[in-house]
Design an enzyme around this catalytic site. Structure first.
Site, short mmCIF file in Angstrom:
data_model
loop_
_atom_site.label_atom_id
_atom_site.label_comp_id
_atom_site.label_asym_id
_atom_site.label_seq_id
_atom_site.Cartn_x
_atom_site.Cartn_y
_atom_site.Cartn_z
N ALA A 163 -22.63 -4.94 4.21
CA ALA A 163 -23.38 -5.91 3.41
C ALA A 163 -24.81 -6.04 3.94
O ALA A 163 -25.11 -5.72 5.10
CB ALA A 163 -22.69 -7.26 3.43
N HIS A 164 -25.68 -6.55 3.09
CA HIS A 164 -27.09 -6.71 3.45
C HIS A 164 -27.25 -7.56 4.71
O HIS A 164 -27.95 -7.19 5.65
CB HIS A 164 -27.86 -7.34 2.30
CG HIS A 164 -29.25 -7.77 2.67
ND1 HIS A 164 -29.53 -9.06 3.09
CD2 HIS A 164 -30.41 -7.09 2.73
CE1 HIS A 164 -30.82 -9.14 3.38
NE2 HIS A 164 -31.37 -7.96 3.16
N GLY A 165 -26.59 -8.72 4.74
CA GLY A 165 -26.72 -9.61 5.88
C GLY A 165 -26.26 -8.97 7.17
O GLY A 165 -26.83 -9.20 8.24
#
Length: 205
Positions: A163-165
């Site tokens: 995921a981006h985070g």
């Protein structure tokens, strides 16, 4: 000011792309003269409704109001994390041992342990972070990357290792846990919390 409506033929996106330009009078592009304030509302009508606006030169303010009310309602909903193509909802629980009784369990995506003030951010425009805060959010996206400059940890409701985070947390060396169910509801803004990025859980202190 005019809005020219250019639409994508992609069956995957079916997206209406609206660009604001001032076109010369001799242009052959289909133009719609509208009040500039409506430009911020072009994402609420459906594609067919936008076509009707162009054809009739009439704006559906009632439709806009209805869609805004629906949007506020949908913001309060929590969709299931997994839905199969057949519409089946798959639920499960994390199976971990030797965790504190009050631990809020998630997926470890960036190692380390950090304590700090939780800042529960639901909307980017409401972000008011100070150095050392821990970001708690439903999800992260590229538009939220500047927030990572100030924070020292992350807890998110949605996401995984890719995921981006998770990516940004590892790049910045921030402890992070994602997939934390109901994190934004269980953790109150301003509370002190501890993020265990190695073991994959969050504690409210």
């Amino acid at each position: 000011m005019f809005i020219s409506i250019l639409h994508s033929t992609s069956v995957l996106t079916r997206t209406a792309i609206l660009t604001i330009r001032v076109w010369p009078p001799e242009t052959s592009y289909p133009l719609l003269r509208i009040h500039p304030s409506w430009a911020s509302n072009v994402y609420y009508p459906t594609f067919e409704e936008l076509r009707e606006v162009v054809c009739t030169n009439k704006l559906g303010y009632q439709i806009i109001g209805k869609r805004k009310d629906e949007y506020k309602l949908y913001e309060e909903l929590t969709p299931p994390r997994v839905i199969t193509p057949d519409g089946e909802i798959i639920a499960g629980e994390y199976k971990r041992e030797n965790l504190p009784a009050e631990a809020i369990v998630g997926l470890p995506v960036s190692s380390g342990v950090i304590e700090g003030r939780a800042r529960v951010i639901l909307n980017m425009e409401d972000a008011d972070l100070e150095d050392g805060d821990i970001l708690v959010a439903s999800f992260t996206a590229p538009s939220r990357t500047p927030l990572f400059v100030s924070i020292k940890g992350l807890g998110a409701e949605v996401g995984g290792l890719m995921a981006h985070g998770a990516f940004i947390a590892r790049e910045y060396g921030l402890p992070a846990v994602v997939g934390v169910d109901n994190a934004t509801k269980l953790i109150k803004d301003g509370q002190r919390i501890r993020v265990h990025g190695t073991e994959g859980y969050v504690e409210i202190l």
